[in-house]
Design a protein around this motif. Structure first.
Motif, short mmCIF file in Angstrom:
data_model
loop_
_atom_site.label_atom_id
_atom_site.label_comp_id
_atom_site.label_asym_id
_atom_site.label_seq_id
_atom_site.Cartn_x
_atom_site.Cartn_y
_atom_site.Cartn_z
N MET A 252 0.83 -1.20 0.00
CA MET A 252 0.00 0.00 0.00
C MET A 252 0.87 1.26 0.00
O MET A 252 0.52 2.27 -0.62
N SER A 253 2.01 1.19 0.68
CA SER A 253 2.87 2.37 0.78
C SER A 253 3.47 2.77 -0.56
O SER A 253 3.85 3.92 -0.75
N VAL A 255 1.92 3.15 -3.16
CA VAL A 255 0.97 4.13 -3.71
C VAL A 255 0.83 5.31 -2.78
O VAL A 255 0.86 6.48 -3.19
N LEU A 256 0.70 5.03 -1.47
CA LEU A 256 0.45 6.09 -0.49
C LEU A 256 1.64 7.02 -0.28
O LEU A 256 1.47 8.10 0.27
N GLN A 257 2.83 6.63 -0.74
CA GLN A 257 3.97 7.54 -0.62
C GLN A 257 3.77 8.79 -1.47
O GLN A 257 4.44 9.81 -1.26
N LEU A 258 2.83 8.72 -2.41
CA LEU A 258 2.52 9.88 -3.25
C LEU A 258 1.32 10.67 -2.73
O LEU A 258 0.97 11.71 -3.28
N ALA A 259 0.70 10.18 -1.66
CA ALA A 259 -0.51 10.81 -1.12
C ALA A 259 -0.14 12.07 -0.32
O ALA A 259 0.97 12.19 0.20
N PRO A 260 -1.09 12.99 -0.20
CA PRO A 260 -0.83 14.22 0.56
C PRO A 260 -1.14 14.05 2.04
O PRO A 260 -1.89 13.15 2.44
N GLY A 261 -0.56 14.93 2.85
CA GLY A 261 -0.94 15.06 4.26
C GLY A 261 -0.93 13.79 5.07
O GLY A 261 -0.02 12.97 5.01
N ALA A 262 -2.02 13.63 5.86
CA ALA A 262 -2.11 12.53 6.83
C ALA A 262 -2.16 11.16 6.18
O ALA A 262 -1.91 10.15 6.83
N LEU A 265 2.20 7.54 3.40
CA LEU A 265 2.90 6.44 4.05
C LEU A 265 3.95 5.93 3.08
O LEU A 265 3.62 5.56 1.94
N THR A 266 5.21 5.92 3.48
CA THR A 266 6.29 5.48 2.60
C THR A 266 6.76 4.08 2.99
O THR A 266 6.59 3.66 4.14
N PRO A 267 7.39 3.37 2.06
CA PRO A 267 7.95 2.05 2.40
C PRO A 267 8.95 2.12 3.55
O PRO A 267 9.01 1.21 4.38
N ASP A 268 9.70 3.22 3.62
CA ASP A 268 10.68 3.34 4.70
C ASP A 268 9.98 3.50 6.05
O ASP A 268 10.46 3.00 7.06
N GLN A 269 8.86 4.22 6.07
CA GLN A 269 8.13 4.37 7.32
C GLN A 269 7.55 3.03 7.79
O GLN A 269 7.49 2.77 8.99
#
Length: 322
Positions: A252-253, A255-262, A265-269
């Motif tokens: 999921m990350s 895709v979500l690494q490109l998401a804004p704000g809250a 979520l990045t793979p590293d996180q």
């Protein structure tokens, strides 16, 4: 007797979340504060934290050593607070948190200034997280350039303008369910940003151990599930806490690494959440903690109640009687 106003403290990254609190703490102790940032024209919000002329913003980019050296000119103490949670463009973990830290320490050493470096609990050469590996590399670079430097490793920071408690409170307002990466079993020891700023200012005052590495965690060790439950309790929202396996979270990350704000979520996180983020037994035994500096840290529940009320469904807040 010399006044603290005769001491110039250069704070790299002074306009950020921790930086604002450190600048405030230093100004209260009458230090002359030079804030070194990439965009000094955007640091005007710091001026009310001190008296007229006490705070001066200058331009510095860690990727350009000459700008760092210029920022350190005639300075007595250097504090490095620069850090990023996600990479972007030229702002990579290695450039900012590893090489950049070494650049500041080198400039401080050349200027004959004391060095204080803020890293993070979890810094580890062998971590699966690039963030934590770069933090460890930054510590090594600082020690190589300035062996007497004091290093502070805070756990997750929280406070009125954080990207931690506010992020999850915002998500709870948007979604009926909240994900718990890895089931939320990993442990954290959230540290109040005001307490960490006090620790930095105390080190500037000369307290603490030269060359020491302090680990700064709050009074409670909590699982991420427990942290989420505290946030939901303060905001008076009932939300499902849904375990999210690490493998799915990583997919999921992407895709979500490109998401804004809250929602970001990045793979590293995701990789960071695989390990606990707590003060080590070694730091406790050596007295290299808040207690070693004579600081009693505040709990996340005690402080967050004062600012997360705005996320409540009613939008109303009544102070509890003393």
């Amino acid at each position: 007797m010399a006044s603290n106003l005769d001491t110039t403290v250069t704070v790299f990254g002074g306009s950020g979340f921790l930086g604002r609190n450190v600048v405030r703490a230093l100004c209260k102790r009458d230090y002359r504060v030079r804030v070194a940032v990439r965009r000094p024209e955007l640091a005007g919000h710091l001026q009310p934290l001190g008296r007229v002329g006490q705070i001066h913003a200058v331009q510095a980019n860690l990727r350009y050593p000459a700008s760092v050296e210029a920022a350190m000119r005639d300075s007595h103490i250097a504090i490095n607070l620069v850090g990023i949670l996600a990479e972007g463009g030229g702002q990579t973990f290695d450039a900012v948190q590893a090489k950049g830290a070494g650049t500041i320490a080198g400039a401080a050493s050349a200027a004959g200034a004391r060095m204080i470096h803020v890293s993070a609990v979890g810094a580890d050469d062998n971590s699966a997280s690039g963030y934590y590996r770069s933090k460890a590399a930054g510590e090594a670079a600082v020690k190589a350039a300035a062996p007497s430097a004091t290093i502070l490793r805070p756990s997750l920071l929280f406070g009125p303008e954080d990207q931690f408690t506010n992020r999850f409170a915002a998500l709870a307002r948007l979604s009926p369910a909240l994900p718990l990466v890895g089931g939320g079993a990993n442990k954290v020891q959230p540290a109040y940003v005001g307490d960490v700023a006090q620790a930095v200012a105390d080190i500037v005052d000369g307290k603490g151990k030269d060359g020491g590495t302090y680990e700064l965690g709050g009074p409670e060790v909590l699982t991420m599930r427990e942290v989420m439950q505290i946030i939901l309790g303060i905001t008076e929202r009932e939300r499902m806490l849904v375990p999210l396996p690490f493998g799915i979270a990583r997919l999921m990350s992407l895709v979500l690494q490109l998401a804004p704000g809250a929602l970001k979520l990045t793979p590293d996180q995701v990789a960071m959440l695989r390990t606990d983020n707590v003060v080590s037994d070694a730091a406790k035994s050596a007295g290299l903690t808040f207690a070693g500096l004579g600081i009693t840290p505040d709990s996340i529940e005690g402080v967050a109640t004062q600012y997360l009320w705005r996320f409540r469904a009613t939008g109303q807040f009544q102070k509890k009687s003393a």
